[in-house]
Design a protein around this motif. Structure first.
Motif, PDB file in Angstrom:
ATOM      1  N   GLU A  34       0.852  -1.194   0.000  1.00  0.00           N
ATOM      2  CA  GLU A  34       0.000   0.000   0.000  1.00  0.00           C
ATOM      3  C   GLU A  34       0.888   1.244   0.000  1.00  0.00           C
ATOM      4  N   LEU A  36       1.452   4.925   1.262  1.00  0.00           N
ATOM      5  CA  LEU A  36       1.022   5.771   2.369  1.00  0.00           C
ATOM      6  C   LEU A  36       1.476   7.194   2.123  1.00  0.00           C
ATOM      7  N   ALA A  47       0.153   9.213   9.304  1.00  0.00           N
ATOM      8  CA  ALA A  47       0.096   8.569   7.986  1.00  0.00           C
ATOM      9  C   ALA A  47      -1.316   8.111   7.681  1.00  0.00           C
ATOM     10  N   TRP A  48      -1.612   8.130   6.405  1.00  0.00           N
ATOM     11  CA  TRP A  48      -2.888   7.628   5.898  1.00  0.00           C
ATOM     12  C   TRP A  48      -2.616   6.847   4.619  1.00  0.00           C
ATOM     13  N   LEU A  49      -3.525   5.965   4.294  1.00  0.00           N
ATOM     14  CA  LEU A  49      -3.447   5.333   2.982  1.00  0.00           C
ATOM     15  C   LEU A  49      -3.591   6.414   1.916  1.00  0.00           C
ATOM     16  N   ASN A  50      -2.840   6.278   0.859  1.00  0.00           N
ATOM     17  CA  ASN A  50      -2.917   7.239  -0.238  1.00  0.00           C
ATOM     18  C   ASN A  50      -4.095   6.878  -1.150  1.00  0.00           C
ATOM     19  N   VAL A 103      -3.113   5.209   9.382  1.00  0.00           N
ATOM     20  CA  VAL A 103      -2.206   4.091   9.626  1.00  0.00           C
ATOM     21  C   VAL A 103      -1.336   4.488  10.819  1.00  0.00           C
TER      22      VAL A 103
END
Ligand code: FES
Length: 115
Positions: A34, A36, A47-50, A103
């Motif tokens: 994934e 990020l 952080a986050w999922l992109n 995340v």
């Protein structure tokens, strides 16, 4: 785009993330690679999922290149949704009220780790 590809928990050096800026890494989460988006605020990194909650597209306009508004929001390059950088909630745009998927990270000894 980051040079870091994480197969474990170490993502990148803290110094790779510009203060008040973004960095992108690829991490293996639940067996899937994934991308990020990391955002640094001093010694803290979030952080986050992109993945934009509007249409599921990547937020960056080019790999690892993210837009930040004058208001200090992360702006999706596809249709302009704006996300605040504490919780990743969309505050304006086509998915207002939705949020990026966070995340969890930790920073230790100058490195950024998952978890
Ligand atoms: S995919 Fe991000 S605003 Fe539409």
């Amino acid at each position: 785009m980051s040079s870091a590809i994480a197969s474990g928990i170490e993502l990148c050096p803290l110094a790779a993330v510009p203060d008040q800026g973004f960095h992108s890494v690829v991490a293996v989460l639940d067996g899937d690679a994934e991308t990020l988006v990391l955002y640094r605020d001093g010694d803290q990194v979030r952080a986050w999922l992109n993945v934009c909650p509007h249409a599921g597209r990547a937020l960056d306009w080019a790999p690892g290149q993210f837009l930040k508004s004058r208001e200090g929001h992360l702006v999706c390059a596809v249709h302009g949704a704006s996300f605040e950088l504490e919780g990743g909630t969309c505050v304006a745009g086509p998915c207002k009220g939705d949020a990026l998927r966070a995340v969890p990270l930790r920073v230790q000894d100058g490195m950024v780790f998952l978890g």
